[in-house]
Design an enzyme around this catalytic site. Structure first.
Site, PDB file in Angstrom:
ATOM      1  N   SER A  12       0.858  -1.519  -0.135  1.00  0.00           N
ATOM      2  CA  SER A  12      -0.287   0.447   0.357  1.00  0.00           C
ATOM      3  C   SER A  12       1.278   1.477  -0.199  1.00  0.00           C
ATOM      4  CB  SER A  12      -0.911  -0.430   1.492  1.00  0.00           C
ATOM      5  OG  SER A  12      -0.398  -0.184   2.372  1.00  0.00           O
ATOM      6  N   GLY A  13       2.037   1.160  -0.759  1.00  0.00           N
ATOM      7  CA  GLY A  13       2.660   2.174  -0.330  1.00  0.00           C
ATOM      8  C   GLY A  13       2.821   2.761  -2.137  1.00  0.00           C
ATOM      9  N   ILE A  14       3.276   3.985  -2.114  1.00  0.00           N
ATOM     10  CA  ILE A  14       2.723   4.162  -3.739  1.00  0.00           C
ATOM     11  C   ILE A  14       2.198   4.094  -5.366  1.00  0.00           C
ATOM     12  CG2 ILE A  14       5.607   4.992  -4.814  1.00  0.00           C
ATOM     13  CD1 ILE A  14       3.998   7.279  -6.275  1.00  0.00           C
ATOM     14  N   THR A  42       7.264   4.921   1.606  1.00  0.00           N
ATOM     15  CA  THR A  42       7.249   6.088   0.521  1.00  0.00           C
ATOM     16  C   THR A  42       6.015   7.244   1.916  1.00  0.00           C
ATOM     17  OG1 THR A  42       5.578   4.848  -1.101  1.00  0.00           O
ATOM     18  CG2 THR A  42       4.727   6.697  -0.886  1.00  0.00           C
ATOM     19  N   ASN A  43       5.373   6.210   3.009  1.00  0.00           N
ATOM     20  CA  ASN A  43       5.348   7.257   3.569  1.00  0.00           C
ATOM     21  C   ASN A  43       6.174   8.031   4.516  1.00  0.00           C
ATOM     22  OD1 ASN A  43       2.969   8.680   5.048  1.00  0.00           O
ATOM     23  ND2 ASN A  43       3.060   7.569   6.760  1.00  0.00           N
ATOM     24  N   GLN A  46      11.533  11.860   1.630  1.00  0.00           N
ATOM     25  CA  GLN A  46      11.657  13.267   2.643  1.00  0.00           C
ATOM     26  C   GLN A  46      12.110  13.956   1.484  1.00  0.00           C
ATOM     27  OE1 GLN A  46      15.177  13.383   5.173  1.00  0.00           O
ATOM     28  NE2 GLN A  46      13.572  11.971   7.065  1.00  0.00           N
ATOM     29  N   GLY A  47      13.098  14.200   0.934  1.00  0.00           N
ATOM     30  CA  GLY A  47      13.576  14.645  -0.226  1.00  0.00           C
ATOM     31  C   GLY A  47      12.253  14.607  -1.343  1.00  0.00           C
ATOM     32  N   GLU A 113      19.775  17.378  -6.300  1.00  0.00           N
ATOM     33  CA  GLU A 113      19.746  16.662  -4.916  1.00  0.00           C
ATOM     34  C   GLU A 113      20.849  15.660  -5.941  1.00  0.00           C
ATOM     35  OE1 GLU A 113      16.331  13.817  -4.076  1.00  0.00           O
ATOM     36  OE2 GLU A 113      16.285  14.652  -2.477  1.00  0.00           O
ATOM     37  N   HIS A 241      23.022   5.046   1.543  1.00  0.00           N
ATOM     38  CA  HIS A 241      22.442   6.627   1.706  1.00  0.00           C
ATOM     39  C   HIS A 241      24.055   7.000   2.411  1.00  0.00           C
ATOM     40  CE1 HIS A 241      20.470  10.280   2.239  1.00  0.00           C
ATOM     41  NE2 HIS A 241      19.760   9.909   1.318  1.00  0.00           N
ATOM     42  N   ARG A 288      25.501   9.023  -5.027  1.00  0.00           N
ATOM     43  CA  ARG A 288      25.059   8.355  -3.538  1.00  0.00           C
ATOM     44  C   ARG A 288      26.272   7.538  -3.165  1.00  0.00           C
ATOM     45  NH1 ARG A 288      19.052   8.059  -2.698  1.00  0.00           N
ATOM     46  NH2 ARG A 288      18.954  10.284  -2.105  1.00  0.00           N
ATOM     47  N   HIS A 349      19.413   1.095   2.336  1.00  0.00           N
ATOM     48  CA  HIS A 349      18.618   2.760   1.612  1.00  0.00           C
ATOM     49  C   HIS A 349      18.118   2.259   0.756  1.00  0.00           C
ATOM     50  CE1 HIS A 349      16.872   7.024   1.817  1.00  0.00           C
ATOM     51  NE2 HIS A 349      16.741   6.134   0.428  1.00  0.00           N
ATOM     52  N   ARG A 384      20.799   4.123  -8.512  1.00  0.00           N
ATOM     53  CA  ARG A 384      19.960   5.025  -8.522  1.00  0.00           C
ATOM     54  C   ARG A 384      20.054   6.203  -8.326  1.00  0.00           C
ATOM     55  NH1 ARG A 384      15.793   7.084  -4.966  1.00  0.00           N
ATOM     56  NH2 ARG A 384      16.628   6.032  -3.352  1.00  0.00           N
TER      57      ARG A 384
HETATM   58  P1  FAD Z   1       6.803   1.184   0.080  1.00  0.00           P
HETATM   59  O1  FAD Z   1       6.156   2.066  -0.030  1.00  0.00           O
HETATM   60  O2  FAD Z   1       7.170   0.569   0.785  1.00  0.00           O
HETATM   61  O3  FAD Z   1       5.267   0.157   0.043  1.00  0.00           O
HETATM   62  C1  FAD Z   1       5.505  -1.625   0.436  1.00  0.00           C
HETATM   63  C2  FAD Z   1       3.920  -1.526   0.655  1.00  0.00           C
HETATM   64  O4  FAD Z   1       4.117  -3.507   0.980  1.00  0.00           O
HETATM   65  C3  FAD Z   1       4.383  -1.318   2.592  1.00  0.00           C
HETATM   66  O5  FAD Z   1       2.744  -0.875   2.461  1.00  0.00           O
HETATM   67  C4  FAD Z   1       4.153  -3.215   3.199  1.00  0.00           C
HETATM   68  O6  FAD Z   1       3.204  -2.592   4.734  1.00  0.00           O
HETATM   69  C5  FAD Z   1       3.677  -4.404   1.721  1.00  0.00           C
HETATM   70  N1  FAD Z   1       4.248  -5.583   1.477  1.00  0.00           N
HETATM   71  C6  FAD Z   1       5.325  -5.470   2.019  1.00  0.00           C
HETATM   72  N2  FAD Z   1       5.378  -7.240   1.981  1.00  0.00           N
HETATM   73  C7  FAD Z   1       4.135  -7.204   2.448  1.00  0.00           C
HETATM   74  C8  FAD Z   1       3.903  -9.037   2.722  1.00  0.00           C
HETATM   75  N3  FAD Z   1       4.337 -10.014   2.451  1.00  0.00           N
HETATM   76  N4  FAD Z   1       2.386  -8.632   2.042  1.00  0.00           N
HETATM   77  C9  FAD Z   1       1.533  -7.777   2.437  1.00  0.00           C
HETATM   78  N5  FAD Z   1       2.281  -6.302   2.782  1.00  0.00           N
HETATM   79  C10 FAD Z   1       3.145  -6.242   2.294  1.00  0.00           C
HETATM   80  N6  FAD Z   1      12.452   7.852  -3.314  1.00  0.00           N
HETATM   81  C11 FAD Z   1      12.087   9.008  -3.737  1.00  0.00           C
HETATM   82  O7  FAD Z   1      12.071   8.913  -4.659  1.00  0.00           O
HETATM   83  N7  FAD Z   1      12.612   9.910  -3.057  1.00  0.00           N
HETATM   84  C12 FAD Z   1      12.854  10.216  -1.738  1.00  0.00           C
HETATM   85  O8  FAD Z   1      12.474  11.354  -1.293  1.00  0.00           O
HETATM   86  C13 FAD Z   1      12.912   9.299  -0.834  1.00  0.00           C
HETATM   87  N8  FAD Z   1      13.405   9.347   0.290  1.00  0.00           N
HETATM   88  C14 FAD Z   1      13.183   8.293   1.294  1.00  0.00           C
HETATM   89  C15 FAD Z   1      13.266   8.327   2.198  1.00  0.00           C
HETATM   90  C16 FAD Z   1      13.496   6.830   2.771  1.00  0.00           C
HETATM   91  C17 FAD Z   1      13.866   7.345   4.505  1.00  0.00           C
HETATM   92  C18 FAD Z   1      13.682   6.265   2.438  1.00  0.00           C
HETATM   93  C19 FAD Z   1      13.744   4.898   3.221  1.00  0.00           C
HETATM   94  C20 FAD Z   1      12.956   6.151   0.895  1.00  0.00           C
HETATM   95  C21 FAD Z   1      13.386   6.901   0.299  1.00  0.00           C
HETATM   96  N9  FAD Z   1      12.635   7.066  -1.157  1.00  0.00           N
HETATM   97  C22 FAD Z   1      13.108   7.966  -1.483  1.00  0.00           C
HETATM   98  C23 FAD Z   1      12.568   5.578  -1.725  1.00  0.00           C
HETATM   99  C24 FAD Z   1      11.164   5.151  -1.681  1.00  0.00           C
HETATM  100  O9  FAD Z   1      10.449   5.844  -0.492  1.00  0.00           O
HETATM  101  C25 FAD Z   1      10.307   4.029  -2.260  1.00  0.00           C
HETATM  102  O10 FAD Z   1      11.789   3.238  -3.086  1.00  0.00           O
HETATM  103  C26 FAD Z   1       9.386   3.475  -2.346  1.00  0.00           C
HETATM  104  O11 FAD Z   1       8.663   4.915  -1.471  1.00  0.00           O
HETATM  105  C27 FAD Z   1       8.391   2.858  -2.041  1.00  0.00           C
HETATM  106  O12 FAD Z   1       7.415   2.445  -2.956  1.00  0.00           O
HETATM  107  P2  FAD Z   1       6.846   1.102  -2.993  1.00  0.00           P
HETATM  108  O13 FAD Z   1       5.413   0.892  -3.496  1.00  0.00           O
HETATM  109  O14 FAD Z   1       7.249   0.124  -3.613  1.00  0.00           O
HETATM  110  O15 FAD Z   1       7.024   0.563  -1.473  1.00  0.00           O
HETATM  111  C1  SIN Z   2      16.259  12.145   0.146  1.00  0.00           C
HETATM  112  O1  SIN Z   2      15.881  12.799   0.832  1.00  0.00           O
HETATM  113  O2  SIN Z   2      18.322  11.793   0.522  1.00  0.00           O
HETATM  114  C2  SIN Z   2      15.619  10.358   0.086  1.00  0.00           C
HETATM  115  C3  SIN Z   2      15.818  10.684  -1.863  1.00  0.00           C
HETATM  116  C4  SIN Z   2      16.041   9.353  -2.705  1.00  0.00           C
HETATM  117  O3  SIN Z   2      16.128   8.120  -1.273  1.00  0.00           O
HETATM  118  O4  SIN Z   2      15.752   9.442  -3.546  1.00  0.00           O
END
Ligand code: FAD
Ligand code: SIN
Length: 520
Positions: A12-14, A42-43, A46-47, A113, A241, A288, A349, A384
């Protein structure tokens, strides 16, 4: 319980939420998530999100920056289509209600960045991810065709293997029929049958002992596909990171956004000396992999546990207004960003590799798509570019949705699927067996398969992992299933793939750096 749906979304991320919104007018959508809906990476982003939004920038520049950061390992076709769709996907996020900061003149307040030649990062203060997630959740909750089920842990995707057929990696027609799911509220294992399944399970930071990733990032999607004999690739490219807050004992580590360096923050050693100029002409804003390796090298030479990020020369009000969350976090542990140096250290990261997908997000398994951090599209190559991952998730969930909508009418549910067989599972495993094995895996991955590797370290890691794998499989086979044992098993499998991929790479490239190899 057996449940039927058209589209099964795991995560349930982006990636998961944006896919769900796009397909919801074409069938019933069920979103499963292993914790609360907003507990995901996703939640925490930051950047911001990288996109070409102004005339002074261009798709060509963003493409070039992505390819340079990827150190020659990007798929140029994928880079081109991702970047050229960036503007449209941002407009869509805004139409869904996402806010991005603007200047007094009403233009986007674009940040810069590492590795970017232009200011092109759209952000909402230093909380871009939670703003995107807020908007997506609001839309998803309003859609009558979408059901969100929290605390549902997907254990395995269902394939012909569960029909008793022999499934090998060479079989070209492996097909996904849905997933077996542990309901953490009832402790039952339910069967979800779907015409189309998408894995949007995020990253795998908890393979390492220091990570910026939330607790849910345990590589489940990659492990499920690997077990199902589907393709995964580029797993050796794990991004560290450069600047997580050095605050021993805090798990996960708090991120000090790269945007702080983009804003003028300077890295210094504990003697107060700048050092990035020794490693790269782009200094603090080099890609990075270079900055993280430089910090690692400084720490190894000095024996120090961290370096500093110096923001004392920056305008206090501007710092607070751009980075209110980071400012407050630092203050909570006695550091005033404007007066004090911030102790920082690299932390695991982002997983650049993942489930192999094509330009429509299709995995090597039929009717199974993957998007977001769990997928490997070819965009990031060996490293990345900052803020390209939220963009990749938006672009590939869109492309997967378009493709899945065209396919859905041609697929029928396979209702001939057995329920999960829990016979023989009698042991309630002792938690200490799981927590100790987890710590051992994380320690060996951090010490032997981290920022700097060697042939000997990788082999030692593989040998040690083999023993933990054997013990865990034995425990898993007789245990009543729980989320911790499933996550441990996934972390072990993902670690195995990272080590094997690292051993297979014969030249240093981007995030894969071994003292025994030369540069490609
Ligand atoms: P997620 O948002 O992690 O969602 C994964 C989902 O899957 C979660 O809801 C989890 O509960 C669910 N899940 C996992 N396994 C299971 C399972 N077995 N069964 C059921 N559900 C499951 N990227 C950028 O582009 N810009 C930024 O500024 C940036 N800042 C970041 C800051 C931090 C602190 C971190 C850690 C990462 C950052 N990134 C950034 C990277 C980016 O946030 C992630 O790569 C992106 O949000 C991933 O999205 P997603 O939907 O793939 O996964
Ligand atoms: C950050 O804000 O430095 C994270 C950005 C990213 O992981 O893409």
């Amino acid at each position: 319980m057996i449940k039927h749906t058209d589209f099964l979304v795991i995560g349930s991320g982006i990636a998961g939420l944006s896919f769900a919104l796009k397909v919801a007018n074409y069938g019933k959508v069920c979103i499963l998530t292993k914790a609360k809906v907003e507990e995901n990476t996703t939640n925490h982003a930051q950047g911001g999100i990288a996109a070409v939004m102004v005339a002074s920038d261009s798709y060509e520049k963003h493409i070039r920056d992505t390819i340079i950061a990827g150190d020659g390992c990007c798929n140029e076709n994928i880079v081109r289509l991702t970047v050229s769709e960036s503007t449209k996907r941002i407009e869509e996020l805004i139409a869904w209600g996402t806010r991005f900061d603007k200047t007094h003149a009403g233009n986007f307040d674009l940040a810069r960045e590492g590795g970017h030649s232009e200011h092109r990062i759209l952000h909402y203060k230093d909380q871009t991810g939670s703003e995107i997630e807020r908007a997506l959740i609001a839309n998803v909750k309003n859609h009558p065709n979408i059901e969100i089920l929290e605390n549902q842990f997907a254990i395995d995707i269902i394939t012909q293997h569960h029909l008793g057929e022999n499934v090998t990696r060479r079989r070209p027609d492996i097909c996904c029929y849905g997933a077996y799911v542990l309901n953490s509220e009832t402790q039952e294992i339910d069967t979800y049958l779907a015409k189309i399944t998408i894995l949007a399970t995020g990253g795998a930071g908890h393979v390492y002992n220091t990570t910026t990733n939330p607790m849910v990032s345990t590589g489940d999607g990659v492990a499920m596909v690997f077990r199902a004999k589907g393709k995964v690739n580029n797993m050796e490219f794990f991004q560290f990171h450069p600047t997580s807050l050095y605050n021993p004992g805090e798990k996960p580590s708090f991120l000090v956004s790269e945007a702080v360096r983009g804003f003028g923050g300077i890295l210094k050693n504990l003697k107060g000396e700048e050092f990035m100029y020794k490693y790269d002409a782009r200094k603090e804003l080099a890609p990075r992999d270079i900055v993280a390796r430089a910090i690692d090298n400084e720490m190894k030479h000095s024996g120090d546990d961290h370096v500093f990020l110096d923001c004392r020369h920056l305008n206090k009000n501007a710092l607070i207004s751009h980075f209110p969350n980071i400012y407050a976090k630092c203050l909570s542990i006695g550091i005033d960003m404007h007066k004090d140096l911030i102790p920082v250290v690299p932390a695991a990261h982002y997983s650049c590799g993942g489930i192999t997908v094509n330009e429509y997000g299709q995995s090597s398994i039929q009717n199974l798509y993957a998007s977001g951090e769990c997928a490997c599209t070819g965009l990031h190559g060996a490293n990345r570019l900052a803020s390209n991952s939220l963009l990749e998730a938006a672009v590939f969930s869109h492309r997967s949705a378009i493709h899945a909508i065209q396919q859905i009418e041609t697929i029928s549910l396979n209702k001939n699927i057995p329920e999960w067989n829990a016979d023989g599972m009698v042991l309630n495993e002792e938690m200490i067996l799981i927590t100790q094995s987890l710590k051992e895996v994380q320690a060996l991955m951090s010490n032997y398969v981290g920022i700097v590797r060697s042939n000997l370290r990788l082999q030692r890691a593989l040998d040690r992992l083999g023993l933990i794998h054997k013990e865990t499989e034995e425990l898993y086979d007789k245990s009543v299933l729980s989320v911790p044992i499933c996550e441990l098993r996934n972390i072990i499998e993902v670690s195995y793939v990272i080590i094997k991929s690292a051993q297979e790479r014969r030249q240093n490239c981007g995030l894969h750096y071994s003292i025994d190899l030369c540069k490609h």
